[in-house]
Write an enzyme that holds these catalytic residues in place. Structure first.
Site, short mmCIF file in Angstrom:
data_model
loop_
_atom_site.label_atom_id
_atom_site.label_comp_id
_atom_site.label_asym_id
_atom_site.label_seq_id
_atom_site.Cartn_x
_atom_site.Cartn_y
_atom_site.Cartn_z
N ALA A 1 0.87 -1.17 0.00
CA ALA A 1 0.00 0.00 0.00
C ALA A 1 0.91 1.22 0.00
O ALA A 1 2.06 1.15 0.46
CB ALA A 1 -0.88 -0.01 1.24
N GLY B 1 0.53 -4.94 1.04
CA GLY B 1 -0.67 -4.97 0.22
C GLY B 1 -0.47 -5.65 -1.13
O GLY B 1 -1.43 -6.14 -1.73
N GLU C 1 -0.83 -9.23 -0.37
CA GLU C 1 -2.26 -9.42 -0.08
C GLU C 1 -3.08 -9.45 -1.37
O GLU C 1 -4.02 -10.22 -1.50
CB GLU C 1 -2.75 -8.31 0.86
CG GLU C 1 -2.17 -8.46 2.26
CD GLU C 1 -2.53 -7.30 3.18
OE1 GLU C 1 -2.16 -6.16 2.84
OE2 GLU C 1 -3.17 -7.52 4.20
N GLU D 1 4.56 -5.40 7.44
CA GLU D 1 3.83 -4.31 8.12
C GLU D 1 4.30 -4.08 9.56
O GLU D 1 4.31 -2.94 10.02
CB GLU D 1 2.32 -4.59 8.11
CG GLU D 1 1.65 -4.34 6.77
CD GLU D 1 1.69 -5.53 5.84
OE1 GLU D 1 2.44 -6.49 6.10
OE2 GLU D 1 0.96 -5.51 4.84
N1 COA Z 1 4.61 3.11 -0.64
C1 COA Z 1 4.99 4.26 -1.20
N2 COA Z 1 6.09 4.38 -1.96
C2 COA Z 1 6.84 3.26 -2.13
C3 COA Z 1 6.50 2.02 -1.57
C4 COA Z 1 5.32 1.97 -0.78
N3 COA Z 1 4.88 0.83 -0.23
N4 COA Z 1 7.44 1.11 -1.91
C5 COA Z 1 8.33 1.75 -2.68
N5 COA Z 1 7.98 3.04 -2.81
C6 COA Z 1 8.68 4.11 -3.56
C7 COA Z 1 9.89 4.62 -2.81
O1 COA Z 1 9.52 5.57 -1.84
C8 COA Z 1 10.70 5.19 -3.96
O2 COA Z 1 10.14 6.44 -4.31
P1 COA Z 1 11.12 7.71 -4.61
O3 COA Z 1 11.97 7.25 -5.77
O4 COA Z 1 10.17 8.80 -4.96
O5 COA Z 1 11.91 7.91 -3.36
C9 COA Z 1 10.42 4.24 -5.11
O6 COA Z 1 9.18 3.57 -4.77
C10 COA Z 1 11.49 3.19 -5.29
O7 COA Z 1 11.66 2.47 -4.07
P2 COA Z 1 13.06 2.35 -3.28
O8 COA Z 1 12.76 2.13 -1.83
O9 COA Z 1 13.94 3.51 -3.63
O10 COA Z 1 13.65 1.03 -3.95
P3 COA Z 1 14.72 0.03 -3.31
O11 COA Z 1 15.16 -0.83 -4.43
O12 COA Z 1 15.74 0.78 -2.53
O13 COA Z 1 13.88 -0.85 -2.26
C11 COA Z 1 11.96 -2.09 -1.47
C12 COA Z 1 12.82 -1.70 -2.68
C13 COA Z 1 10.75 -2.84 -1.99
C14 COA Z 1 12.76 -3.00 -0.52
C15 COA Z 1 11.52 -0.80 -0.71
O14 COA Z 1 10.95 0.09 -1.64
C16 COA Z 1 10.51 -1.03 0.39
O15 COA Z 1 10.86 -1.54 1.45
N6 COA Z 1 9.24 -0.61 0.16
C17 COA Z 1 8.22 -0.66 1.18
C18 COA Z 1 7.75 -2.08 1.39
C19 COA Z 1 6.70 -2.11 2.47
O16 COA Z 1 6.95 -1.88 3.64
N7 COA Z 1 5.47 -2.44 2.07
C20 COA Z 1 4.38 -2.59 2.97
C21 COA Z 1 3.58 -1.35 3.04
S1 COA Z 1 2.22 -1.56 4.13
#
Ligand code: COA
Length: 260
Positions: free
Chosen positions: A66, A112, A115, A135
């Site tokens: 999400a 999400g 999910e 989460e």
């Molecule tokens: N919500 C909002 N933005 C998200 C996102 C999320 N769940 N997951 C990734 N993004 C965005 C990042 O903020 C980034 O945006 P920016 O370029 O404007 O800063 C872009 O997507 C790329 O992600 P980034 O984190 O830079 O890539 P990465 O390769 O370093 O890491 C992940 C990849 C998947 C490990 C990391 O993005 C992450 O941990 N995301 C969140 C996962 C999460 O907790 N999901 C559950 C949410 S309830």
């Protein structure tokens, strides 16, 4: 409806839906969720759609969760409403869709995103995909059905470990515990999904919709699944597809199902 965040294309009776926010790793913001709700309702009500293939744009992420930026300042009441509406309008709607919805997990499926994949009827993953429900590392729990569907799919022990550690697992490990059905190289993901869908397309659409309903009843707290199966089985006898399927068998030919 013109979509901003998803791509949707009907080709050869298959609705191809791609979540298209690649720069945000296809994170589910409010508009994307509402477009998904709309496209699933379209799939359900359109006779020409026999199956749905859901994937994410690019090769990095299916959906990385999400959209955290949208709910970071939410109150408890807003959080509850977010989960309730999302579950009802999107995740439950996918699970209840009478057409099979196949998730092609082309990369990260987190929060999400996992999910969403779990609400689909069949899951295929690319071998580089990473899956998890992280989460608790945000001070949250899964809110789009994740605690329930993960437990149903992999059992309580694996669900407890995955959710409480917040760890990501590989696609291969996900297949071992029953979280995904098949793992293939990314270049074969679409063709493997296509192969499955081609088999589905040969079968009776009306029988498939009754089968989905009865299988879902197995994990419903509101229904007795055996009773649902009995009435769905009976209902099949009233369909044109049943007449065609049995007649074709007796006439030693392939059936030509109308879905009626
Ligand atoms: N919500 C909002 N933005 C998200 C996102 C999320 N769940 N997951 C990734 N993004 C965005 C990042 O903020 C980034 O945006 P920016 O370029 O404007 O800063 C872009 O997507 C790329 O992600 P980034 O984190 O830079 O890539 P990465 O390769 O370093 O890491 C992940 C990849 C998947 C490990 C990391 O993005 C992450 O941990 N995301 C969140 C996962 C999460 O907790 N999901 C559950 C949410 S309830």
């Amino acid at each position: 409806m013109v979509y901003q965040h998803i791509l949707s294309e009907l080709r050869a009776e298959v609705l191809y839906v791609t979540i298209n926010r690649e720069r945000k790793l296809n994170a589910l913001n409010k508009e994307t969720l509402s477009e998904l709700a709309h496209v699933i309702a379209y799939a359900e009500s359109t006779a020409a759609v026999k199956a749905v293939l859901l994937t994410g744009a690019g090769e990095k992420a299916f959906v990385a969760g999400a959209d955290i930026t949208e709910f970071a300042a939410f109150s408890a009441a807003e959080g509850e409403a977010l989960a309730r509406e999302g579950q009802h309008n999107v995740f439950d709607a996918i699970e209840r869709c009478p057409k099979p919805v196949v998730a092609a997990i082309n990369g990260f499926a987190l929060g999400g995103g996992l999910e969403l994949a779990m609400a689909c009827h069949i899951r295929l993953a690319a071998d580089h995909a990473r899956l998890g429900l992280p989460e608790v590392s945000l001070g949250l729990i899964p809110g789009y059905g994740g605690t329930q569907r993960l437990t149903q799919l992999v059992g309580k022990g694996h669900a407890m470990e995955l959710i409480t550690t917040a760890e990501m697992i590989s696609a291969e490990r996900a297949a071992e515990i029953g979280l995904v059905n098949h793992v293939v190289p990314i270049g074969e993901l679409q063709s493997k999904a296509g192969e499955l869908i081609e088999k589905i397309k040969l079968r009776s659409p009306s029988a498939i919709s009754y089968a989905i309903k009865a299988i879902n009843a197995a994990v419903s707290h509101e229904e007795n699944g055996f009773e649902t199966e009995i009435s769905a089985f009976g209902a099949c006898f009233g369909t044109v597809d049943f007449k065609e399927g049995t007649t074709a068998f007796l006439e030693k030919r392939k059936p030509n199902f109308s879905g009626q």
